[in-house]
Every structure is written in structure tokens, then in C-alpha cells.
Design an enzyme around this catalytic site. Structure first.
Site, PDB file in Angstrom:
ATOM      1  N   GLY A   1     -34.048 -50.438 -58.784  1.00 14.17           N
ATOM      2  CA  GLY A   1     -34.545 -49.560 -59.987  1.00 14.17           C
ATOM      3  C   GLY A   1     -34.268 -50.853 -61.401  1.00 14.17           C
ATOM      4  CB  CYS A   2     -36.371 -51.010 -64.102  1.00 16.34           C
ATOM      5  SG  CYS A   2     -36.677 -49.135 -64.673  1.00 16.34           S
ATOM      6  CG  PHE A   3     -32.477 -47.770 -66.491  1.00 17.57           C
ATOM      7  CD1 PHE A   3     -32.530 -48.444 -67.755  1.00 17.57           C
ATOM      8  CD2 PHE A   3     -33.770 -46.478 -66.324  1.00 17.57           C
ATOM      9  CE1 PHE A   3     -33.165 -47.883 -68.880  1.00 17.57           C
ATOM     10  CE2 PHE A   3     -34.023 -45.959 -67.440  1.00 17.57           C
ATOM     11  CZ  PHE A   3     -34.119 -46.847 -68.685  1.00 17.57           C
ATOM     12  CB  SER A   4     -30.508 -50.302 -60.588  1.00 20.94           C
ATOM     13  OG  SER A   4     -31.091 -48.810 -60.389  1.00 20.94           O
TER      14      SER A   4
ATOM     15  CB  ALA B   1     -30.919 -54.069 -66.959  1.00 18.55           C
TER      16      ALA B   1
END
Lengths: 350, 350, 350, 350
Positions: free
Chosen positions: C143-146, C148
Site C-alpha cells: 500500500g502507498c502509505f505502507s 512511505a
């Protein structure tokens, strides 16, 4: 107190009428309608904690004044209903804006079910039609681009200073103009860093511009109009190019505008002066300076070398280009000063 | 009528005071000052056509009420001057916000030239210090992030529900918070599609938060604060993480907040309800819903699984986080209802 | 040449894979699928004039490498189909990201129809799992937040320098993270000047963060995560607060990160130096500086006074947080240098 | 390998040349200069970790190819210096764009110190002057608005289909066009939700448009040009109104453009087709679809009713309207395919 109802108050136009009328000292909001009822703050998060509820349309009884922010066909039948029950009506939509039936039906691609009513309607630009609006039972509030372009070009056309057949208008609109209905052109990933042309020929508002400017000029006019969406939330900038029949200076142009709009509370002729290196404002209108207000800012320049005048009309599509000018019209209809409930400046920064 | 002067009215904070006071029914603006004088509309394009002029600072005579939007050192000496001449003073800047001299001098990296005056100042959060503000001759208006975080965390700290040493606050600010002075972090090509951390440890406002929350809690607190600029014009969102000492539910938390802020006109506890597929608002505050207004919107959720409460405080850095709360303080100081001249809802859309 | 297919290429994630793979020197795009087929440029206006057509899903034959950008349930059955036909598969969605079935089923609110396949999947962060990815037949792209947050916190957790139970992460996302499907939170009039919290507790990505950081640390970790939408088009900024078990300096922290990521081509440790008054960049990452690229920028500061470290991880949700890291994983799977087709810097300005 | 130097690489135009040339397969960057030297990543945060340094101007030795992104007066003297030392030169600024000395001196308000050199310069629009550019030692790269308007109007003028004296162009520019120097019009609080007219008559680029279109048409032309800043980071949209001498259809117009630009790799004629309710793209160019690339997208419509054609030219002011077309010109000068190092599509979303 004027008892006011708002039909269709979940969208942006009805919501703006609602917000401004909540602060109007001579108005009591009798009701605002929404298809499914519910708390106002669940549609308009700015009204958090207001404690008010929408009513379903069937509970929307006739009152002194009804604002309509509805699809076109619904407006026509409901305007008749409230009109016959004694309400005065302002249509924030497009059902009654054009004076010629054939044009209206061609532009809107449908038959008009109550043209007798349309013939009663007064076109709601108070700078041009104040007397008619005062006496009207039905006001057709203008389109947002129409208000910007008509106010920007009216003095030149009334004075006969420019070629009436070559009016070239680029209109840049914020996304509030798209409305509350979701659409790809207003999806933030698409428009957030973009400029999007749409309906680039024969936009419906160009017929309003031609109608009103022709009336001022006394002969047919041609408005070549192109609209563009830009990633601002509110605001309309009409960039109007016209071609002088005889040369005039910028100062003469500004003077013409100042005289034409003398005494008009909501049209301001801009001639900003830079205040040194950091405050290097240029002498033309900024859309943001009208945002959220009922002001229209107008400025112009003349290109001597090539014989062109460019006039800028800046306003908020929900303000002077929408719900707020509707409230200005209501003030006229009920004998109030036009500024009542409307005299707030835009914010800076916006 | 209260006769009001504004020192330093070309910037955004002084300009917002000016704009809102122009519509305040109990205020007459005696003067607003600018280093080089000039027309107000040449600095604030929203005031187009207002016909008003700035006065140079030397013409700024003592009046009932003086707002100061000045650099820190200037504020200290001028606050003394106007105070001694009988004016009541609200400092929109940072000269008098901290109660401990050593902390102030360390945080601001300078000596404080009039600490006796600083000891008179009341910290201007009306929800916490109304009685003090009513009696004050000098009010220290809070920092924008401070207001958002303090209002968001006050009920939890006052109730002793969370660990006071582990308050973790991310603050997202619009660029109005940068001020009118040009800077790279606010240059549109850089920030227009960007997120920019700045002063990420020991930001000055964190000391205000610790001072006020410690007073509520009765013991020392630790606020771990990180500010970020985002490409919105106005608005502050404080995202406050705290750790419950004993579990509580979201509903219990909301109830705590509703009781704590009962009767407070400008704090709204948000619990929005989605209205179907298109109107799928979530139950937390939106910054835009406070923009341009004096409202602070607060909402919260509890993560049972991991034992965290997250509280959101949303406000406008020039509104409830700046000049408008200053006007609310002025209303208190002059015995007016707090809402006078301030009760406007934000726009929707913003 | 690697023959590549993309399932679901009309959305933003599949579209980004398509765009970047069109410029990849070792790839031939065999097909990209769309429910109704059609010209690619009618969905992705950046591909104007490319002359390419989508194929309907039923024409999507097995090839060397299949990227999937599909709803979760579809991913599960199609991953099996292509895997059994000999294709290697990278799932850009969420079907295979969690290692524990019960957690996955609880987080996604559905049963998982092929857990045997899920157990084959390698979690696709190349800085942590390069060897596994090289050998994998199925990669679960993070996931994108993951991405980062994991990249921002990994060195601290691996080194055991901070309290593993108190990781507080605020994630700010651009609207590309919403996806191509229209929604109110991404409607420009609403979000254009706004900040919008959503899924503020127990966001699905927090489970990925906990899974990966726990593996690095060797014990359970607690990630307190809150996501916010901001009006940027692309980009994720993870603001990660952690609490040192023993004090360390910013320079020591930067050194830890430089060593941890030594030799990693796409993670850059930021320590910008201001270059005079106008170029006053601060020493932390800017989201815009990674936008459109496969880079992740990381920076940090330490608050000695209060004992906190704050680490920023910035990346593009479709780049290093999405389709581009998928291509980096593909490069690993096919024995190519990781930079192949990916080494483009972001634009400045963005 | 071509050895390339860039003079003035801290600004946006020089920085874009630098970024794109770093990925050009036939170029070795010998140096890029900055007044005070320093790390590239301290001016261009996208280059984080690149490890490269600027050189001071005095270390900028003659090389095969020199790009200049300098103030006008400096360009004139340095172009001579590098030209005489055997370098080929592309001026990304305005020193050599106009063919008539008196016009140049009047437009730029200064004397030109080396008109002999100016007479050598070839105007750098590769679609119009490829042969001249191939042989040139000095190329004058066009203004950003000029490229957009000239490419949008060239086919109509070359074909003689429209009145050459009534070309009305509105140009909307992103703030990258303002440049890296701070200014009020690009200060985010001012422009972030605004539209700002500037230099509204006799803008310098209008002279380039008239020069090139007159050459195509064979007689004098009049371009009535008005520029506006909008809150996008990159991108130019030229909205060009022209008046047909004899009626033609949209399809005939598109065909004229397709033929005129046949074989040109970077001009795309847009005729997008909506793909159902959600993918309701309109058939005109989007600025965002060219952003960061060297493409120019052109589309048009005809208003039969009023006799107008409107043509849209969309490009990136630093891409096809700036540094990237400079690199396309360099490719021509060194016998490389024009697409070398330039064939990247814009991102979607932008």
C-alpha cells in the site's frame, strides 16, 4: 420580515442562498427543501451545529418569496405553482432567461411548458433592470458567465464605442460552476493541476449575453464565447475583447465605466496602484478579490497599436453570478436597500 | 461605538481584523496604519472601491481599542505606549503569549524589554479565560496552531483521561500562515502541488500548547508538535493523538467535548452523517468548513485495538486562530455578546 | 524482452504502470485490458496520439509478467489463473499483502478464497525483501502509505533505537490516492481548498506497517496511523513520530539511515542546505520532489528537549508507493538492474 | 556524445534543461553554472542525492553545445563569447527572438548590443524551421505563449482560411511561467485560489506570434493577446479565436491540422471520445496531459452559427514551450532523431 423558502437547497446554488439568507436581517427562512430531508449540516459542513433541518419538497408551503435551485423542467412547473399561490419567485436556474421561445427551446433542447409565465419573467441584472425587478413576480436570475460578460461589456455597447459583431469572450470558471454533482472534469486528480475547455461553441450563456447586449446597443450583436474550467473553487473571470470603432484611451474607458455604474453598489471599477516592489499588484481585477461576495470587479486596458480594448469582469459564480445577486433582486422586490444582508467584502487572502 | 485602531494593517492578520471590523455593528475604525500610508485597496484587493486610506504610524492616536499586528519588538514598545495612554490592547503577535520570562526569551531568542507589561497580559482563548479577558487591558492573542491544538485537547486534559506526557500533534497549515512576506516555501510553483515540513521540532507554538494544557491538567505535559504547509490558502488542521489512561468509547468522548464546550458559541463538535452515496461526508471536521469564519470544528475517533484517541481541531488561522478570535476577545472586553460582528458561517464550497 | 500484460489499465494505478512500461527498454507490452476496450487515449489523455487500444479482459492471454490493478476479489481468482498458466504476477492491489489469514479476513471484511496462493506471495518492498522478490512468482505490491511509513521507520526499528509500541504516523495523501472513481472527497469544489481526514482509525495499511516493522524489530509493534487527504494530485507524506529509548542526535540518526539504505538506488536521505535568502529550502523532504518518480525521500529531526524523533517519508502513491515500485520488483524478478526504465527524476517545479 | 553546458541552471528553465539532459542518452553534461556554485540538490530538490555540483560561471568552458538561461543583456554578450569559441548556442531567453531590430529594441526597452549575431539566429520552432535549425550555430528558443499560439494557428494561416487581422488569443499560464524569482503574483496565498491578468496589452510574446504567423501567411497579421495566471504549476493553454473567410467544418479543420503536422512527432491533434458516463472526457486538449513533456496538444471547434473557429494549443511552458523544445532543437543541430531523450509521455493524473 420576509418569509423565504428555498427549493433545492442541497446543491451549491441553493446552499449559498441559504447561507447568506441565514445572516439577512430582514429575512426569516420558512423552509429549505431537500429530496430526502435531513440535517443541513450533513450536506453543508460549514453549517455545523446550526441545528436546522431540510424539509421534503411536499412540505414546502407557499411563502412571500421562493428561491428555486432546481432542474429546468421542475422549475417551470413549480414556478407556476408558487406564483399562482401568491409567492414571488426567483429562479436561480435557466428556465426563464431567454425572451424568445424558439431560441430557448433550441438552446435547451426541449419544449417550454409554460411560455406565458416566461413572458412575465424579468431578467435579473439589477444594474440594467432595477425597475422591472422591483415590480416583478418572477425573476430569471442570470447565468454566471452571462453576468460577468454583460456587466463587463454593457457600457461599451450602450455607448456604441465598439464593433457589436466582434465581441470575443473567454470565460474562466472555478469548479463550483460544475455544481455538486460528481463529474470527471471536477475530479480533483484530473482538474487539480489542469485547465479544461468545455462546451466551447454555442454555450447556453452566450445567448443571454447576446440578448442583453443587443438590447443595450439597439442592434444585433455577436458574442464569440469560450469557457474553460480552472482549479479554483469559486469565481468567474470574463476576458472580453472588443474592437473600438474610434480610438479611445484607457482613462476615457475607465471614465465611461465609472459613469455607467455610478451609484451601483456592487460594481467596482478597478485601477489598482502598485505599492512598491513587494506589493506589485497590477491594475486589473483579481477573481479572488470578489470570492464569496456580491461584488463584480471590472477593469480594462486599450491596445493602441492594434486597436483592441480588453475588459475583465470578475465575480463569484455563486455570489454576484448566482445566489447573492438573487438576494439583491429580492431586496429590490421588497423595497429594501440593495445592500441589505449583502455588503460583506471578500476575504484576503481568499 | 468602540473606536478602534489597527497597527500594521497591510499584512494578512491586520487586514483580516480590518475586513471583519468594517462589518462590526458596534465598531468605528478610527484608523488603520501602514508604513507608507496609501489606499487600502492597493494592499487588499478585496476592498476595491472602499475609499479608505491607511494612516502612517505617527498619526495613530490612542483610541478605545488597539489591535497590533507588528513585529515582536515593535509590539512590546507600542503596547506600552497605548496602554499608558488608556487604550486597551490586543496583540495579534507573539510578544506576550508565554507566562515565564526565561522560556519566552529562549523561545524568541531575544530579551523581553517590558516583562512587567507581559505579566499583565491575559492569554486570549475565550473558552478558557473569559473572565480574565473581560477585565484585561492587554490580551495576548494565541498562535494559530496553539488555538487549534489547545481547543482540541483541552477537554481530555481537563478530565485527566489521557497520558499528559504523550500528546502528539501534527499541524497542517495553509499558506496564509506564512504571511504576506514573500518566501520560497510559499512560492506557488514550489508549494502549489507540494507538502512542506518546517520548524519541525520545538516550534514556538508548542510552548503555548504546553503552558495552557498543563494549567488545565494540573501537571506538566509534553506536546510533540510537527507543522506542515499544504497548498490551501487558509486553514489549520491539528491532528492530535493522545493515549487514554483507561478505555473510553467515541460516543463518551464526544459527550465529554459537548459538555466541556456547552454554551460556547464558536466551538462545534462534529459528528456528520453521510447522506447516501454521493453525499458521503465522513464524521470528522473539514478545514474548509471553517474557512473565513470564527468557528473551530472538533471531531474525534477512538482506536480500541491500539488504545489511541485522535482528535481533530480545524479552524482558520486568520479567523478563530487569529484576527477574528481577537475581535471575540474585544467583544468580551467591552461587554458585548461574543458573537457580535462574527456570526458568519464559512462558505460552502470554500 | 519481457512480455507484459496489465489487467485493469483504465484506472490510475494500471495507467501509471502502462505509462512507465511504454518507456521501459526491456519490456514489450503484450496487452492492457479494459472492460469495454477502446483507445487508450480516451481514458488517459496523456497518451494522445499513441495509437494503442485496450483489449477486453477475455483477450488477455498469459504472458511472462502480469500486473493486476483490479478489485480484491477479482485479483484473487485471476492471480491463480495466470500463475497456473506460467505467468509471474504482481498484484498492485491488496489481495495478498498480509501474512496472517485471520487478520486479512478481518481487515478486508471478506473471506479469502485462495490462501494457499497468498502464502506464496512476497511483500514487495525491494529494500527489505530483494532476494524473496527475485525468486517470487507472486509479489504483493505494498500500500502507498505502507511504503512511505515502513521505509521511514525501518532503520529505527531494525536498530532498536525507539519504543516499538508508540509509533505515531500521520499520512497526508494527494487525491490520486482516491483513485479514478468519482467521490465527494475528491470533488474539486470540496477538496480544492480543504484538508479531509478519512478512515482515521484502523486503516488497512496500518496492518501492513505493523507486520513489516514487527519483522524488522523482532517483537510486536504498535502503529497509530491517521490519514488525511490534501489538495495535491500525487504524493504521500508520512510524518512518523517515535520515541528514542536512549538519546541520539540528528546527525547520528541521519548516519543510521545512510548506512541502512547504502546501495539502495531509490531511497534518498535528505539534508538540504539553504542557499541564501531566496533559496531557503529547509532540510526535510518535499513531496513534490518525488512526484512522478520512483524515489522515496527521507529526512528526520530530533527534539532533544522532549525526547522525540520525527521522520518524514515522501513518495508518489503511484510511483514508489504504487506502480513504479511494481516495475522495480519486476526488474528484480527478471534479473535486470533495479533502475531499468525507472531512473527519471521528478520535475521541478512539479 | 555531445558535451553540453548550461548557463544559469538554478532557475526553472535551466533546471528543466538539466533534468532532461541528465536522462539524454547522447549527452554528457560538462557543466551547469550557478552564480555561487553549490550542490544541485540545494536548488532543485528533485535531484536529491544526485551528487552533482554547479560550477561558477567563470569555470564554464566552451563545449559542443551551450544552453543559456540568463537575463537578456548577459545572454547577448555570452552568446557571442561561446559562439566565437566554436560552441553552438541555444538561448532559452529572449535576446534573439525577433527579426527586426527596431521592434526588438522597442519591445525590450533597451539597445541590442550585437545585432549582427541576432541576424544569425534561427527561431526555434522545429515544426516550421527544421532545416534552418539543423544548420544553425545560434537558435533563439521561442517564448512559451508564442509556441502555443503559433502551433495552434499556423495551419489556418498557412492555408489562408481565416482573417489574418483578427486573431484573438487568451493565454492562461501556470506559475512556473513566473520563474523562480519570488513575486506577489506567485505568492500562494494570493494566487492559490485566484486568476490574475498581467501585461494585458502588447505582451512581448505577441510580437513573436505576429512575426511567425505573418511569415506563414505572407502578409501582416494582428494578434490580440491577453495573458492570465492560473493556479497550476506548469502548463500553457492558448485559446485562439479566428474568423473563417469561408465556412468550414470541424472535421475539415481537424484534417487540415493532421496534414500540416503529419510526421511531426510532438504535435498531437486531439479528438478525444467520451467513454461512458464516468469517462466523459471532452474532445479538446487538457493542459495536464502535456505537463512535463515535450508534446503540444491541439484541438478545435467551429461555431457555424457565428462564424468562428476556436483552436486550443496546450503545452508545458518548460517543456515544448521551453527547455525541452530547446533539446529537440539540439537534436536537430547534431543530427539526432528529434525524439532522442524526449519521448516521455506526461503523467496521468498530473
Amino acid at each position: 420580515m420576509i418569509h423565504v423558502g428555498i427549493l433545492g437547497a442541497t446543491g451549491y446554488m441553493g446552499g449559498e442562498a441559504l447561507r447568506v439568507l441565514l445572516g439577512h436581517p430582514e429575512v426569516e427562512i420558512a423552509w429549505a427543501s431537500a429530496r430526502h430531508g435531513g440535517r443541513m449540516e450533513d450536506y453543508h459542513p460549514n453549517l455545523q451545529g446550526c441545528g436546522l433541518q431540510f424539509v421534503p419538497p411536499e412540505a414546502a408551503e407557499p411563502v412571500d418569496m421562493v428561491f428555486m435551485a432546481l432542474p429546468t423542467a421542475a422549475s417551470i412547473s413549480l414556478a407556476r405553482r408558487y406564483r399562482d399561490a401568491g409567492s414571488r419567485v426567483i429562479d436561480l436556474g435557466a428556465a426563464f432567461r431567454l425572451a424568445h421561445r424558439a431560441t430557448w427551446e433550441s438552446v435547451y433542447g426541449m419544449g417550454h411548458d409554460d411560455w406565458a409565465l416566461a413572458e412575465e419573467a424579468v431578467y435579473g441584472i439589477p444594474e440594467l433592470h432595477a425597475a422591472g425587478i422591483e415590480a416583478a413576480n418572477l425573476v430569471a436570475n442570470p447565468g454566471c458567465f452571462s453576468s460577468a460578460a454583460i456587466l463587463a461589456l454593457a457600457p461599451l455597447l450602450a455607448a456604441g464605442w465598439v464593433d457589436p459583431r466582434q465581441l470575443v469572450v473567454t470565460g474562466i470558471s472555478g469548479t463550483a460552476g460544475v455544481g455538486a454533482t460528481l463529474s470527471r472534469a471536477a475530479h480533483h486528480p484530473e482538474i487539480g493541476n489542469n485547465l479544461v475547455p468545455y462546451n466551447v461553441v454555442d454555450h447556453r450563456h452566450s445567448h443571454e449575453m447576446e440578448q442583453e447586449l443587443a438590447a443595450l446597443h439597439g442592434s444585433r450583436v455577436g458574442v464569440h464565447f469560450t469557457p474553460i474550467y480552472a482549479p479554483i473553487t469559486r469565481g468567474i473571470l470574463a476576458i472580453c475583447h472588443a474592437f473600438p470603432l474610434a480610438p479611445f484611451t484607457r482613462e476615457a474607458g475607465l471614465e465611461l465605466y465609472r459613469e455607467f455604474y455610478a451609484g451601483q453598489p456592487f460594481v467596482k471599477i478597478v485601477d489598482a496602484q502598485p505599492r512598491g516592489e513587494e506589493w506589485d499588484y497590477r491594475p486589473w481585477p483579481w477573481v479572488a478579490a470578489t470570492s464569496g461576495s456580491n461584488y463584480c470587479h471590472i477593469g480594462l486596458s486599450v491596445d493602441d497599436r492594434r486597436g483592441r480594448v480588453v475588459v475583465f469582469g470578475a465575480l463569484d459564480s455563486l455570489g454576484k453570478g448566482g445566489a447573492q445577486v438573487g438576494i439583491e433582486n429580492m431586496n429590490l422586490m421588497f423595497g429594501l436597500p440593495r445592500e441589505t444582508g449583502l455588503g460583506h467584502y471578500a476575504r484576503h487572502p481568499a
